[in-house]
Design a protein around this motif. Structure first.
Motif, mmCIF file in Angstrom:
data_model
loop_
_atom_site.group_PDB
_atom_site.id
_atom_site.type_symbol
_atom_site.label_atom_id
_atom_site.label_comp_id
_atom_site.label_asym_id
_atom_site.label_seq_id
_atom_site.Cartn_x
_atom_site.Cartn_y
_atom_site.Cartn_z
ATOM 1 N N THR A 48 1.126 -1.002 0.101
ATOM 2 C CA THR A 48 0.232 0.197 0.173
ATOM 3 C C THR A 48 0.937 1.041 -0.220
ATOM 4 O O THR A 48 1.905 1.100 0.726
ATOM 5 C CB THR A 48 -1.475 0.120 1.328
ATOM 6 O OG1 THR A 48 -0.138 0.845 2.612
ATOM 7 C CG2 THR A 48 -1.690 -1.231 1.273
ATOM 8 N N TYR A 49 0.624 2.306 -0.794
ATOM 9 C CA TYR A 49 1.093 3.554 -0.790
ATOM 10 C C TYR A 49 0.455 4.790 -0.533
ATOM 11 O O TYR A 49 -0.727 4.625 -1.051
ATOM 12 C CB TYR A 49 1.527 3.390 -1.810
ATOM 13 C CG TYR A 49 2.701 2.580 -2.664
ATOM 14 C CD1 TYR A 49 2.312 1.824 -2.855
ATOM 15 C CD2 TYR A 49 4.084 2.694 -2.073
ATOM 16 C CE1 TYR A 49 3.769 0.758 -3.524
ATOM 17 C CE2 TYR A 49 4.967 1.775 -2.697
ATOM 18 C CZ TYR A 49 4.838 0.981 -2.896
ATOM 19 O OH TYR A 49 5.311 -0.089 -3.557
ATOM 20 N N ALA A 50 1.079 6.011 0.237
ATOM 21 C CA ALA A 50 0.036 6.729 0.811
ATOM 22 C C ALA A 50 0.027 7.442 -0.963
ATOM 23 O O ALA A 50 1.294 7.542 -2.356
ATOM 24 C CB ALA A 50 1.286 7.824 1.416
ATOM 25 N N ASN A 51 -0.935 8.846 -1.546
ATOM 26 C CA ASN A 51 -0.852 8.368 -2.824
ATOM 27 C C ASN A 51 0.226 9.170 -2.929
ATOM 28 O O ASN A 51 -0.154 10.083 -4.328
ATOM 29 C CB ASN A 51 -2.857 10.085 -2.402
ATOM 30 C CG ASN A 51 -4.054 8.823 -3.042
ATOM 31 O OD1 ASN A 51 -3.506 7.792 -3.729
ATOM 32 N ND2 ASN A 51 -4.420 9.468 -2.092
ATOM 33 N N SER A 52 0.460 10.646 -1.913
ATOM 34 C CA SER A 52 1.427 11.396 -2.255
ATOM 35 C C SER A 52 2.830 11.173 -3.127
ATOM 36 O O SER A 52 3.565 11.412 -3.454
ATOM 37 C CB SER A 52 1.869 12.239 -0.321
ATOM 38 O OG SER A 52 2.724 11.592 0.064
ATOM 39 N N VAL A 53 2.664 9.674 -2.928
ATOM 40 C CA VAL A 53 4.075 9.122 -2.918
ATOM 41 C C VAL A 53 3.656 8.129 -4.115
ATOM 42 O O VAL A 53 4.773 7.500 -4.752
ATOM 43 C CB VAL A 53 4.955 8.294 -1.766
ATOM 44 C CG1 VAL A 53 5.180 9.288 -0.717
ATOM 45 C CG2 VAL A 53 4.356 6.927 -1.425
ATOM 46 N N LYS A 54 2.547 7.060 -4.830
ATOM 47 C CA LYS A 54 2.390 6.874 -5.779
ATOM 48 C C LYS A 54 2.714 6.690 -6.380
ATOM 49 O O LYS A 54 2.849 8.013 -7.098
ATOM 50 C CB LYS A 54 1.257 6.343 -5.754
ATOM 51 C CG LYS A 54 -0.028 4.966 -5.959
ATOM 52 C CD LYS A 54 -1.037 4.977 -5.743
ATOM 53 C CE LYS A 54 -1.423 4.781 -4.711
ATOM 54 N NZ LYS A 54 -3.153 4.843 -4.073
#
Length: 125
Positions: free
Chosen positions: A58-64
């Motif tokens: 899973t990733y934060a949207n800010s780093v995806k």
């Protein structure tokens, strides 16, 4: 219990790359949730990415699309490959390792604990 020791931080220009590392040899139980979070001065903790025991991420949207979490089992190391770095990525980065049942490993879980000192990432424009 041996604590994780994050490494690989540094200072880079905008658009640059860094790869953070964290030893995982002591986390051999299959139900460990591994991950990274960051904390910038004056800001709240921000979950970055997690790697579940079943291999899902899973990733934060800010780093995806820019960051990739992975684990090299042969080297017993967790990585965070960070590309296209931005000034807003500047923070202290912490590796986390906690027991979680598969499927309950998510980057925004505030209870994932770091047991290391973190590694500083600074991105300048």
């Amino acid at each position: 219990q041996v604590q994780p020791v994050e490494s690989g931080g540094g200072s880079v220009q905008v658009g640059g790359s860094l790869r953070l590392s964290c030893p995982t040899s002591q986390y051999t139980t299959s139900t460990y949730c591994m991950g990274w979070f960051r904390r910038a001065p004056g800001k709240e903790r921000e979950g970055v990415a997690t790697l579940d025991s079943d291999g899902s991420t899973t990733y934060a949207n800010s780093v995806k699309g820019r960051f990739t979490i992975s684990q090299d089992n042969a080297k017993n190391t967790l990585y965070l490959q960070m590309n296209s770095l931005k000034p807003e990525d500047s923070a202290m980065y912490y590796c986390t390792a906690d027991l979680r049942p598969p499927g309950l490993c998510h980057f925004n879980d505030p209870t994932l604990r770091s047991r290391g000192q973190g590694t500083q990432v600074t991105v300048s424009s």
